[in-house]
Write a protein that holds these residues in place. Sequence first.
Motif, short mmCIF file in Angstrom:
data_model
loop_
_atom_site.label_atom_id
_atom_site.label_comp_id
_atom_site.label_asym_id
_atom_site.label_seq_id
_atom_site.Cartn_x
_atom_site.Cartn_y
_atom_site.Cartn_z
N ARG A 1 -4.73 -2.43 7.75
CA ARG A 1 -4.13 -3.77 8.39
C ARG A 1 -4.74 -4.77 8.21
O ARG A 1 -4.11 -5.75 8.05
CB ARG A 1 -4.41 -3.08 9.39
N SER A 2 -5.64 -5.13 7.85
CA SER A 2 -6.44 -5.69 7.65
C SER A 2 -6.08 -6.27 5.81
O SER A 2 -6.92 -7.08 5.18
CB SER A 2 -8.23 -6.01 7.60
N ARG A 3 -5.47 -6.03 5.26
CA ARG A 3 -5.12 -5.55 3.88
C ARG A 3 -6.41 -5.59 2.68
O ARG A 3 -6.22 -7.05 2.24
CB ARG A 3 -4.49 -7.53 3.67
N LYS A 4 -7.01 -5.03 2.81
CA LYS A 4 -8.25 -5.06 2.19
C LYS A 4 -8.00 -4.68 0.33
O LYS A 4 -6.85 -3.73 0.45
CB LYS A 4 -9.17 -4.16 2.60
N TYR B 1 1.11 -1.21 -0.01
CA TYR B 1 0.07 -0.02 -0.10
C TYR B 1 0.62 0.82 0.42
O TYR B 1 1.75 1.42 0.73
CB TYR B 1 -0.90 0.25 1.05
N TRP C 1 -12.25 -1.20 -1.51
CA TRP C 1 -12.74 0.34 -0.51
C TRP C 1 -13.61 0.80 -0.58
O TRP C 1 -14.27 1.35 -1.77
CB TRP C 1 -11.02 0.91 0.00
N CYS D 1 -6.45 3.25 7.55
CA CYS D 1 -5.11 2.29 8.55
C CYS D 1 -6.01 1.20 8.42
O CYS D 1 -5.14 -0.14 8.41
CB CYS D 1 -5.22 3.16 10.01
N GLU D 2 -7.26 1.23 9.36
CA GLU D 2 -7.91 -0.16 9.00
C GLU D 2 -8.47 -0.92 8.10
O GLU D 2 -7.08 -2.47 7.86
CB GLU D 2 -8.93 0.17 9.78
N LEU D 3 -8.11 -0.35 6.77
CA LEU D 3 -8.60 -1.35 5.64
C LEU D 3 -6.66 -1.59 5.14
O LEU D 3 -6.62 -2.73 3.86
CB LEU D 3 -8.47 -0.19 4.78
#
Lengths: 609, 235, 180
Positions: free
Chosen positions: A157-160, A78, A165, A153-155
């Motif tokens: 970290r969760s490798r989405k 990312y 998105w 940040c959450e996206l």
Amino acid sequence: MQQFEFSDISRMLTPILARHGGDASRLLQVLLEVQDACHTIPSEAIDHIAAHFDVPRVNVEGVAGFYSFLSTRPVGEYRMLFSGNITDQMLGKDDLMQYLCNKLWVEPGKVSEDGLVSVDSTSCTGMCDQGPAALVNGWPLTSLDQNRLDLICELIRSRKPVAEWPPMLFEVVDNIRRSDALLGEPLVPGNGIRAVLTRGAKETLAEMDKSNLRGRGGAGFKTASKWSFCHAAIAEEEGSVICDINGHPERYIVCNADEGEPGTFKDRVLLNSYADLVFEGMTVGARVVGASKGFLYLRGEYRYLLEPLEKGLQKRREAGLLGDNILGKAGFSFDIEIHLGAGAYICGEESALIESLEGKRGRPRNRPPFPVTHGYKGRPTVVDNVETFACAAKIAEKGGAWFAAMGTAQSTGTKLLSISGDCASPGIYEYPFGVTVRQILADCGARDPYAVQVSGPSGAMISWKEFDRKIAFEDLPTAGAFMVFQRKRDPFQIALNFVHFFAHESCGFCTPCRVGTELQKKIMDKIASGHGTASDLEELKSLGHILKTMSHCGLGSSAANPVLDMLEKFPDAYERKLKELAFEPAFDLDGALETARKITGRDDDWAHL
Amino acid sequence: MSKNIIIDGLTVPFQEGQTIMDAAMAAGLYIPHLCHNPEFKPHGSCKLCTVNVNGRNVASCTMPAAEGQQVLNDIAELNAERLALTQMLFVEGNHLCPACEKSGNCNLQGVAYYLGMMSPHYNHFYPAREVDASHPDILLDRNRCIYCELCVRASRDVDGKNVFGLTDRGIMTRLIVNATSGLLGDTSLAATDKAAQVCPTGALLVKRKGFAVPIGSRIFDRHTIKDVQTGGSHE
Amino acid sequence: MSDRKIRVATCSLAGCFGCHMSLLDIDERLFGLLELVEFNRTPLTDIKHCGPCDVGLVEGGVCNAENVHVLKEFRKNCKILVAVGACAITGGLPAMRNNIDLWDCFQEVYQYEGGLEGGKVPNDPELPLPFDKVHPIYEVVKIDYFLPGCPPPADAFWRLLTDLLNGREPKLDYEMLHYD
């Protein structure tokens, strides 16, 4: 760090290379796809690509190193690039970027240890009306704030995957605030071309001439002259006209959509909502100069517009407005191909753009010869701005007199302004040429305006004393940027932002620009850190002179404008930053002892300066 | 009838296709330059050869000569600007003349002497640049590279080898070689290649020849670059 | 010119004293010079601090904190300050260390080399603390004239001094100007 085996590289490259074919002009497009797939350009891929195109390895490596969106060292899976324009900074970009870095445990400019993410700055992404903005893996994020960054940040970290998105993160709005002749009445696709076919190519050129349309990229060269030079260059070759495989003479129409000037975003809106008008204008140009092939050079930051634009082209092909025998006219063939840029402001310079179209480093050519006679692949080429083609389509439909009736005698027609900064309603404003700065400021709801940067860093910074000046080639020429600054803003910080921009974007070809922009940056940094003296000002002035008089192209010759304007118009801005002393060392003496203090463990009086 | 341009008041004849630099050189007039070498296609990057033509500054090595051109060359203002460019070249690299084998035969020095450079004036960048000694016969010291691309042009246009190229951009620009390893020793460059002979500075040196002529007896110890490049004894 | 002798001070910072040797190479002209000039702080007089002077000749670059103290003392006391030699003007050979990390330099000298007690990095306050990089002196104080060369030729010294003594703007002949 992810390692790439040769067989992996080969497997990844085979379909990409097959899709792009063997013409080396596709090199940059291939490298963009490799970067997307690998988050770097692996050394093995460079070998493979060089062999495929049958070009020397150094050429491929040279291109891979030139463009800032390509990287021969891995970036994060990312990759967050914050738009670094002054307007983004004013909206809190620096704090937000640091906020994200802290949350992700990553330093700006570096890759996280797991290779997941990297965060850095990039030059203006053209979202100044809805900043702070960023790009994530090339896709634009707008109106960033801490809440959005928490979500991002959450996206991450969760490798989405970025494609999954929430779309609201990527929402880009047009913000058209004032429409006039160009944006006001939509063009029925094909009407411009029909008018040309009815009237004839020569007669259309006469209408263009009558309209007195001048290039909207800022330089203001008369479009009809450019087109007729290109046409004449072909005529001169008659008897030995070089033709493509279909028997059409090779000549090219190029649309410059490398809208890189910080603060400009009108082409983004034209391509998003008025693409047909632009394509129509290109087709009109093709008919007039006799080109059968066109390119739209789309800046990498506008990558998100690629698919919609491709669809638009397809629709036009289906409607008989592109391809062979356009609108049934036998022998009238023209089609448009889109090339992506990859993060290089210099490619907005027409000859650098052509180099980039050919798949090379974006280096401005020596001129003469000019592109109208020796352009893409050495053939006569017209390069015009997006807005210029949009105007041309309208002129083709409505005639030159209609257009010339608007604006001023020397600056006919209307101009799209991209307004951002300290105002209530940033966005796109279309005005007839001749409008005063004061009028514009009132219309956009400027708050306590103090200064305006007209036409971006390469243009002019004007002070409140000059607000009665007019937007026109004869007074304040502009490519469209209009950044508003209120009294509390520091003109020095604005100039500082711009000199960093120029140093980052210098192509490095000529000595004055390569070294001069860097020297200018270092001196401005020195003043910013509180160590500037009167002698540094003298140095800035003399550097400005060298840049202006000795540079190879417009980038270098305008790179000192922000500094020179500041020195002339805002003396308070730097005078209070200067020390009383006549001379200060070039570097921080005490700071330069820090490493040795650490090594020796000393902190005595003699260990400081 | 021959065509003419005027350089510093002198009438200088030219032939169609010649640049201002070509015409000046043919007439024995010196225009300072570093990236230009008449054996190769003009490049126009160093900008030292900038002259003023009818009020506008242009690089004389790339600008075609044309009837009616009034050219200013050897004037104080241009020489001051050329000096500034030379100083820029000195501070952006690591040009430590006392430690360089090319000293005395170096065109960068020659131009600096000619322009009377007493100091590099600007603050030094002291960039970290790589030295490549992997080739048995040729040394590549990037500290001294001025990006004139003469080696690039010579290798591509004369040797047909494409050994050299540039990558990155701006102040980070750097010379690269045509090998996956990035090492000169893994390229096809030979000491007899034109590319190994054309470097105007000491960035590319054929090994074991460095001190064949002692310091103090070298080209620019005795002659100005103007005399060398306009006189009979060309390098 | 006044009756008072012209006061000259010289020093070597991060240099090798080679420039001083070259100054002495003006040979018998020294006698004539001494009629006109008196030396203040120089390695020749062993005067430790620079007093008020007309001309200061500084050899060598700035590589540590002590160099800065000396240089600033010269700038304060000398009406005309001249950077003498390649090191004072470009950093010279000492600047070849500029792209070697200071940690590596210290380790190489004090830890990997045998013979020093305990292999420790010394921390005595009397030792001048080195900078990250070596700099030419004009990056630290204002310099009035430059005399390039490694070393500058004796004739160049002679020309500079006689020009200054006679109130002329110093100007070197082509043969006197070189960087090596």
